[in-house]
Scaffold this motif. Sequence first.
Motif, short mmCIF file in Angstrom:
data_model
loop_
_atom_site.label_atom_id
_atom_site.label_comp_id
_atom_site.label_asym_id
_atom_site.label_seq_id
_atom_site.Cartn_x
_atom_site.Cartn_y
_atom_site.Cartn_z
N LEU A 3 54.57 -11.22 -12.95
CA LEU A 3 53.18 -11.32 -13.41
C LEU A 3 52.93 -10.43 -14.62
O LEU A 3 52.19 -10.82 -15.53
N GLN A 13 53.92 -12.17 -17.69
CA GLN A 13 52.88 -13.14 -18.09
C GLN A 13 51.70 -12.43 -18.75
O GLN A 13 51.13 -12.93 -19.71
N VAL A 14 51.33 -11.26 -18.22
CA VAL A 14 50.22 -10.50 -18.77
C VAL A 14 50.54 -10.10 -20.21
O VAL A 14 49.71 -10.25 -21.12
N TRP A 71 49.75 -19.94 -13.06
CA TRP A 71 51.18 -19.66 -13.16
C TRP A 71 51.73 -19.23 -11.80
O TRP A 71 52.81 -19.68 -11.39
N THR A 92 45.15 -18.40 -16.38
CA THR A 92 46.56 -18.62 -16.67
C THR A 92 47.44 -17.93 -15.62
O THR A 92 48.40 -18.53 -15.14
N LEU A 93 47.07 -16.70 -15.25
CA LEU A 93 47.85 -15.98 -14.23
C LEU A 93 47.79 -16.67 -12.88
O LEU A 93 48.81 -16.83 -12.20
#
Length: 182
Positions: free
Chosen positions: A84, A87-88, A103, A99-100
């Motif tokens: 995560l 992704q951040v 995902w 989005t998080l």
Amino acid sequence: MTANEDQEMELEALLSIYEGDECFKEINSVSFQFRIGDIDDTKAFLLDITWPETYPDTAPQISLDAFFNKRISGETKHLILSKLKEQVEANLGTAMMYTLFEWAKENQEALMENHKPVVIAVATSGDGGTSTSKKKEKKEQLTKSQKRKIVNKTDNKGELPRGWNWIDVIKHLSRTGGKDDE
């Protein structure tokens, strides 16, 4: 735009997107929970995300410390958090909550592939049986006459009649005395 305006816009968007979704929960205006997976699923987990004052320019705080995640091993939690955070960093400076969440939903199987549910402590006693760490409460043992009195007080549905525990005011005052007896 300032960070607060970005946060307000993202909050409004999240509330409209996830309206009625039982997986999303707004704790307060900067703290959210999102459940990935069904409640019954052993591979489900709960993300706790909190926005700092300068979000989205700085990364949100992501936690898996919720009680819901007690059955997930520390290694699996570490893997989820590291993925995560990747992704951040890829989305830093933009509104990234949706989005998080999406995902994490799409990659739930990959994130939880090495997951083995953590077993709550069960100790084996000397006689071969198992006992949990919690002690069972002992129920008070009643004599036959006590049980009979309880049955006699209840009606045909097993409920006590209205006023069964009321105090007889006259009897009580005669025993304790009133204001005039002083």
